[in-house]
Design a protein around this motif. Structure first.
Motif, PDB file in Angstrom:
ATOM      1  N   GLY A 192       1.057  -1.476  -0.096  1.00 33.35           N
ATOM      2  CA  GLY A 192      -0.308   0.212   0.082  1.00 33.35           C
ATOM      3  C   GLY A 192       0.648   1.087   0.801  1.00 33.35           C
ATOM      4  O   GLY A 192       0.609   2.404  -1.029  1.00 33.35           O
ATOM      5  N   TYR A 193       2.147   0.787   0.920  1.00 28.17           N
ATOM      6  CA  TYR A 193       3.131   2.621   0.825  1.00 28.17           C
ATOM      7  C   TYR A 193       3.616   2.744  -0.269  1.00 28.17           C
ATOM      8  O   TYR A 193       3.571   3.647  -0.852  1.00 28.17           O
ATOM      9  CB  TYR A 193       4.000   1.943   1.818  1.00 28.17           C
ATOM     10  N   PHE A 194       4.056   1.961  -1.155  1.00 26.86           N
ATOM     11  CA  PHE A 194       4.932   1.880  -2.374  1.00 26.86           C
ATOM     12  C   PHE A 194       3.894   2.484  -3.622  1.00 26.86           C
ATOM     13  O   PHE A 194       3.734   3.343  -4.633  1.00 26.86           O
ATOM     14  CB  PHE A 194       5.133   1.033  -3.335  1.00 26.86           C
ATOM     15  N   HIS A 195       2.988   1.728  -3.570  1.00 25.24           N
ATOM     16  CA  HIS A 195       1.255   2.227  -4.463  1.00 25.24           C
ATOM     17  C   HIS A 195       0.879   3.657  -4.275  1.00 25.24           C
ATOM     18  O   HIS A 195       0.872   4.246  -5.548  1.00 25.24           O
ATOM     19  CB  HIS A 195       0.178   1.412  -3.758  1.00 25.24           C
ATOM     20  N   LEU A 196       1.451   4.061  -3.191  1.00 22.80           N
ATOM     21  CA  LEU A 196       1.016   5.930  -2.704  1.00 22.80           C
ATOM     22  C   LEU A 196       1.321   6.230  -3.370  1.00 22.80           C
ATOM     23  O   LEU A 196       1.238   7.050  -3.795  1.00 22.80           O
ATOM     24  CB  LEU A 196       0.234   5.698  -1.119  1.00 22.80           C
ATOM     25  N   LYS A 197       3.235   5.975  -2.621  1.00 18.78           N
ATOM     26  CA  LYS A 197       4.003   6.601  -3.210  1.00 18.78           C
ATOM     27  C   LYS A 197       4.460   7.117  -4.816  1.00 18.78           C
ATOM     28  O   LYS A 197       4.715   7.997  -5.584  1.00 18.78           O
ATOM     29  CB  LYS A 197       5.279   6.421  -2.846  1.00 18.78           C
ATOM     30  N   ALA A 198       3.929   5.324  -5.829  1.00 22.06           N
ATOM     31  CA  ALA A 198       3.832   5.830  -6.718  1.00 22.06           C
ATOM     32  C   ALA A 198       2.664   6.654  -7.906  1.00 22.06           C
ATOM     33  O   ALA A 198       3.226   6.300  -9.425  1.00 22.06           O
ATOM     34  CB  ALA A 198       4.095   4.344  -7.563  1.00 22.06           C
ATOM     35  N   GLN A 199       2.326   7.239  -6.897  1.00 22.78           N
ATOM     36  CA  GLN A 199       0.860   7.648  -7.290  1.00 22.78           C
ATOM     37  C   GLN A 199      -0.256   7.159  -8.552  1.00 22.78           C
ATOM     38  O   GLN A 199       0.222   8.077  -9.440  1.00 22.78           O
ATOM     39  CB  GLN A 199       1.310   9.030  -8.289  1.00 22.78           C
ATOM     40  N   THR A 200      -0.104   6.173  -8.569  1.00 21.61           N
ATOM     41  CA  THR A 200      -0.936   5.349  -9.255  1.00 21.61           C
ATOM     42  C   THR A 200      -2.485   5.460  -8.992  1.00 21.61           C
ATOM     43  O   THR A 200      -3.207   4.780  -9.468  1.00 21.61           O
ATOM     44  CB  THR A 200      -0.332   3.459  -9.268  1.00 21.61           C
ATOM     45  N   GLY A 201      -2.853   6.046  -8.238  1.00 22.52           N
ATOM     46  CA  GLY A 201      -4.056   5.935  -6.805  1.00 22.52           C
ATOM     47  C   GLY A 201      -5.190   6.890  -8.050  1.00 22.52           C
ATOM     48  O   GLY A 201      -4.157   7.357  -9.000  1.00 22.52           O
ATOM     49  N   LYS A 202      -6.576   6.442  -8.214  1.00 22.83           N
ATOM     50  CA  LYS A 202      -7.019   7.228  -9.077  1.00 22.83           C
ATOM     51  C   LYS A 202      -7.266   8.085  -9.035  1.00 22.83           C
ATOM     52  O   LYS A 202      -7.300   9.628  -9.583  1.00 22.83           O
ATOM     53  CB  LYS A 202      -8.454   6.743  -8.962  1.00 22.83           C
ATOM     54  N   LYS A 203      -7.025   9.298  -7.798  1.00 18.63           N
ATOM     55  CA  LYS A 203      -7.250  10.782  -7.222  1.00 18.63           C
ATOM     56  C   LYS A 203      -5.835  11.783  -7.053  1.00 18.63           C
ATOM     57  O   LYS A 203      -5.558  12.667  -6.325  1.00 18.63           O
ATOM     58  CB  LYS A 203      -7.407  10.655  -5.671  1.00 18.63           C
ATOM     59  N   THR A 204      -4.325  10.715  -8.092  1.00 18.72           N
ATOM     60  CA  THR A 204      -3.486  11.400  -7.566  1.00 18.72           C
ATOM     61  C   THR A 204      -3.611  12.172  -8.897  1.00 18.72           C
ATOM     62  O   THR A 204      -3.821  12.036  -9.579  1.00 18.72           O
ATOM     63  CB  THR A 204      -2.624  10.182  -7.390  1.00 18.72           C
ATOM     64  N   THR A 205      -2.782  13.284  -8.408  1.00 18.70           N
ATOM     65  CA  THR A 205      -2.246  14.360 -10.247  1.00 18.70           C
ATOM     66  C   THR A 205      -1.284  14.529  -9.557  1.00 18.70           C
ATOM     67  O   THR A 205      -0.438  15.924  -9.688  1.00 18.70           O
ATOM     68  CB  THR A 205      -3.450  15.222  -9.613  1.00 18.70           C
ATOM     69  N   PRO A 206       0.465  14.039 -10.537  1.00 16.71           N
ATOM     70  CA  PRO A 206       1.756  13.814 -10.219  1.00 16.71           C
ATOM     71  C   PRO A 206       1.595  15.510 -11.524  1.00 16.71           C
ATOM     72  O   PRO A 206       1.025  15.083 -12.478  1.00 16.71           O
ATOM     73  CB  PRO A 206       2.107  12.643 -10.891  1.00 16.71           C
ATOM     74  N   ASN A 207       2.452  16.105 -10.977  1.00 14.31           N
ATOM     75  CA  ASN A 207       3.206  17.316 -12.157  1.00 14.31           C
ATOM     76  C   ASN A 207       4.049  16.664 -12.500  1.00 14.31           C
ATOM     77  O   ASN A 207       5.083  16.588 -11.680  1.00 14.31           O
ATOM     78  CB  ASN A 207       2.984  18.687 -11.462  1.00 14.31           C
ATOM     79  N   PRO A 208       3.878  16.659 -13.682  1.00 15.15           N
ATOM     80  CA  PRO A 208       5.561  16.676 -14.511  1.00 15.15           C
ATOM     81  C   PRO A 208       6.783  18.011 -13.567  1.00 15.15           C
ATOM     82  O   PRO A 208       6.518  19.283 -12.990  1.00 15.15           O
ATOM     83  CB  PRO A 208       5.528  17.115 -16.012  1.00 15.15           C
ATOM     84  N   PHE A 209       7.709  17.949 -13.597  1.00 11.02           N
ATOM     85  CA  PHE A 209       9.049  18.513 -13.107  1.00 11.02           C
ATOM     86  C   PHE A 209      10.523  18.556 -14.265  1.00 11.02           C
ATOM     87  O   PHE A 209      10.613  18.366 -14.826  1.00 11.02           O
ATOM     88  CB  PHE A 209       9.722  17.495 -12.422  1.00 11.02           C
ATOM     89  N   THR A 210      10.440  19.946 -13.753  1.00  8.16           N
ATOM     90  CA  THR A 210      10.804  20.823 -15.076  1.00  8.16           C
ATOM     91  C   THR A 210      12.395  21.409 -14.811  1.00  8.16           C
ATOM     92  O   THR A 210      12.076  22.140 -13.314  1.00  8.16           O
ATOM     93  CB  THR A 210      10.245  21.969 -15.580  1.00  8.16           C
TER      94      THR A 210
END
Length: 216
Positions: A192-210
């Motif tokens: 569960g921890y790595f699932h959360l950290k990997a941002q694979t959940g439906k409610k995650t909105t990762p932003n690209p790093f510039t």
């Protein structure tokens, strides 16, 4: 640097491992780059170690820095900290003022009077920012029950009761339960921890790093 008391770590090319005795600690240190270059000091998070920095250290060193990461007080292969049982350990020896002091002593022991930057991840980010503060840092009193209403009672009243992870980590059973987990509890937690950290959940909105411009 003293001789290693542990088997060597599997490190990428360009990183060396050593042990540095100083004041009450013997630091476990990883380093990359030319020691004559400006110093970058890397502070790891929880539950991590200096080893967590191994993939980025050579890249930073290639930019013209001497990059050093170490196991902080209470972690990994650094020794000399208070290892007494939970009910006897002096929590004052793990305050952020003490962790900053450890960093300053290590920097001086490495032959530096200043650093180009202190990099911190997670728990290490607090230690990295603390030296820049006008010092008024206090440590939490883990022996004092939380005031109510508070997050702890709210979590306990959920349909599936929960406990705040930081509060749990500060309790007596935590270390033994993590050292000797029951059944598949550790596997379930890490999944569960790595699932959360990997941002694979439906409610995650990762932003690209510039990436920014390279250092001068």
């Amino acid at each position: 640097m003293s001789s290693p008391p542990f088997p060597p770590l599997p490190l990428p090319p360009g990183i060396t491992e050593s042990y540095l005795p100083s004041h009450d600690l013997t630091y476990h240190v990883l380093s990359a780059g030319d020691p004559s270059k400006p110093l970058l000091l890397c502070l790891h998070g929880f539950p991590e170690l200096a080893f967590s920095w191994r993939k980025i250290m050579p890249q930073l060193a290639n930019q013209g820095y001497h990059v050093v990461a170490y196991d902080q007080r209470g972690y990994g292969r650094t020794t000399g900290w208070d290892t007494r049982p939970f009910h006897q350990v002096d929590l004052n020896t793990f305050s952020f003022t003490r962790l900053v002091r450890d960093a300053v002593i290590l920097v001086n022991a490495l032959g530096y009077e200043s650093v180009a930057c202190v990099l911190g991840h997670d728990f290490g980010a607090v230690g990295a920012s603390s030296p820049a503060l006008p010092f008024a840092i206090t440590s939490p009193n883990y022996n004092q029950p939380p005031s109510k209403p508070d997050i702890h009672s709210d979590l306990a009243e959920l349909p599936e009761p929960r406990k705040h992870y930081k509060w749990y980590y500060s309790t007596a059973p935590a270390a033994s339960e993590m050292d000797n987990p029951k059944g598949d509890a550790l596997h379930t937690f890490l999944r569960g921890y790595f699932h959360l950290k990997a941002q694979t959940g439906k409610k995650t909105t990762p932003n690209p790093f510039t990436p920014g411009p390279p250092p001068n």
